[in-house]
Design a protein around this motif. Structure first.
Motif, mmCIF file in Angstrom:
data_model
loop_
_atom_site.group_PDB
_atom_site.id
_atom_site.type_symbol
_atom_site.label_atom_id
_atom_site.label_comp_id
_atom_site.label_asym_id
_atom_site.label_seq_id
_atom_site.Cartn_x
_atom_site.Cartn_y
_atom_site.Cartn_z
ATOM 1 N N ASP A 51 3.971 -16.408 -19.592
ATOM 2 C CA ASP A 51 5.463 -15.279 -20.376
ATOM 3 C C ASP A 51 6.530 -15.664 -18.695
ATOM 4 O O ASP A 51 7.453 -16.077 -19.353
ATOM 5 C CB ASP A 51 5.596 -14.057 -20.603
ATOM 6 C CG ASP A 51 4.829 -14.037 -21.633
ATOM 7 O OD1 ASP A 51 4.509 -14.795 -22.714
ATOM 8 O OD2 ASP A 51 3.704 -12.572 -21.706
ATOM 9 N N ARG A 52 5.972 -15.674 -17.773
ATOM 10 C CA ARG A 52 6.823 -15.982 -16.681
ATOM 11 C C ARG A 52 7.387 -17.648 -16.735
ATOM 12 O O ARG A 52 8.348 -17.201 -16.248
ATOM 13 C CB ARG A 52 5.964 -15.627 -15.193
ATOM 14 C CG ARG A 52 5.620 -14.202 -15.205
ATOM 15 C CD ARG A 52 6.520 -13.262 -15.108
ATOM 16 N NE ARG A 52 7.264 -12.508 -16.156
ATOM 17 C CZ ARG A 52 6.574 -11.992 -17.342
ATOM 18 N NH1 ARG A 52 5.770 -11.739 -17.120
ATOM 19 N NH2 ARG A 52 6.985 -11.533 -18.724
ATOM 20 N N ASP A 54 7.769 -19.369 -18.912
ATOM 21 C CA ASP A 54 8.780 -18.705 -20.314
ATOM 22 C C ASP A 54 9.849 -18.793 -19.327
ATOM 23 O O ASP A 54 11.707 -19.545 -19.850
ATOM 24 C CB ASP A 54 8.520 -18.062 -21.433
ATOM 25 C CG ASP A 54 7.007 -19.647 -22.596
ATOM 26 O OD1 ASP A 54 7.377 -20.813 -21.894
ATOM 27 O OD2 ASP A 54 6.594 -18.478 -23.105
ATOM 28 N N ASP A 55 10.203 -17.948 -19.197
ATOM 29 C CA ASP A 55 10.891 -17.291 -18.597
ATOM 30 C C ASP A 55 12.355 -18.262 -17.122
ATOM 31 O O ASP A 55 13.015 -18.172 -17.438
ATOM 32 C CB ASP A 55 11.590 -15.928 -18.259
ATOM 33 C CG ASP A 55 10.752 -15.005 -18.160
ATOM 34 O OD1 ASP A 55 10.716 -14.590 -19.546
ATOM 35 O OD2 ASP A 55 10.168 -13.401 -18.209
ATOM 36 N N LEU A 57 11.417 -21.328 -17.518
ATOM 37 C CA LEU A 57 12.740 -22.682 -18.270
ATOM 38 C C LEU A 57 13.774 -22.557 -18.881
ATOM 39 O O LEU A 57 14.818 -23.475 -18.688
ATOM 40 C CB LEU A 57 10.990 -23.571 -18.827
ATOM 41 C CG LEU A 57 10.006 -23.975 -18.723
ATOM 42 C CD1 LEU A 57 8.860 -23.995 -19.628
ATOM 43 C CD2 LEU A 57 10.039 -25.275 -17.588
ATOM 44 N N GLY A 58 13.482 -21.266 -18.974
ATOM 45 C CA GLY A 58 15.068 -20.760 -19.529
ATOM 46 C C GLY A 58 16.077 -20.457 -18.818
ATOM 47 O O GLY A 58 17.333 -21.276 -19.473
ATOM 48 N N LEU A 59 15.593 -20.670 -18.220
ATOM 49 C CA LEU A 59 17.049 -20.784 -16.854
ATOM 50 C C LEU A 59 17.388 -22.108 -16.463
ATOM 51 O O LEU A 59 18.864 -22.429 -16.183
ATOM 52 C CB LEU A 59 16.486 -19.603 -15.605
ATOM 53 C CG LEU A 59 16.474 -18.427 -15.125
ATOM 54 C CD1 LEU A 59 15.684 -17.926 -14.201
ATOM 55 C CD2 LEU A 59 17.794 -17.591 -15.968
ATOM 56 N N GLN A 60 16.455 -22.952 -16.610
ATOM 57 C CA GLN A 60 16.653 -24.263 -16.936
ATOM 58 C C GLN A 60 17.684 -24.368 -17.928
ATOM 59 O O GLN A 60 18.550 -25.741 -17.564
ATOM 60 C CB GLN A 60 14.894 -24.687 -16.235
ATOM 61 C CG GLN A 60 15.789 -26.793 -16.092
ATOM 62 C CD GLN A 60 14.743 -27.326 -16.137
ATOM 63 O OE1 GLN A 60 13.070 -26.732 -16.772
ATOM 64 N NE2 GLN A 60 14.160 -28.150 -15.497
ATOM 65 N N ARG A 61 17.306 -24.654 -18.719
ATOM 66 C CA ARG A 61 18.266 -24.598 -19.772
ATOM 67 C C ARG A 61 19.380 -24.923 -20.024
ATOM 68 O O ARG A 61 20.309 -24.502 -19.124
ATOM 69 C CB ARG A 61 17.427 -24.510 -21.307
ATOM 70 C CG ARG A 61 15.981 -24.814 -21.440
ATOM 71 C CD ARG A 61 15.574 -24.099 -22.383
ATOM 72 N NE ARG A 61 13.500 -24.531 -22.245
ATOM 73 C CZ ARG A 61 12.966 -24.157 -22.871
ATOM 74 N NH1 ARG A 61 13.691 -22.695 -23.947
ATOM 75 N NH2 ARG A 61 11.970 -24.245 -23.314
#
Length: 61
Positions: A51-52, A54-55, A57-61
């Motif tokens: 989960d962390r 994913d968090d 990687l979400g910042l990278q997009r």
């Protein structure tokens, strides 16, 4: 844990359980359930880390 087991037996079953009896019960529970608790902890840690990640990687997009 020994005192908790003894207290439980006294309060719930109205039985006085000695140190040896409580120790044997604790040993039995640990023998039968320790692997389940360990595996659950490993799975929960894995899920938390996923989960962390994913968090992050979400910042990278």
């Amino acid at each position: 844990m020994i005192e908790i087991i003894k207290s439980y037996f006294y309060e719930e079953r109205d039985e006085n359980l000695g140190d040896l009896g409580a120790t044997l019960i604790l040993d039995f529970i640990l023998e039968k359930l320790a692997m389940e608790f360990y595996n659950k902890g490993i799975y929960d840690a894995y899920q938390y880390m996923n989960d962390r990640l994913d968090d992050m990687l979400g910042l990278q997009r």
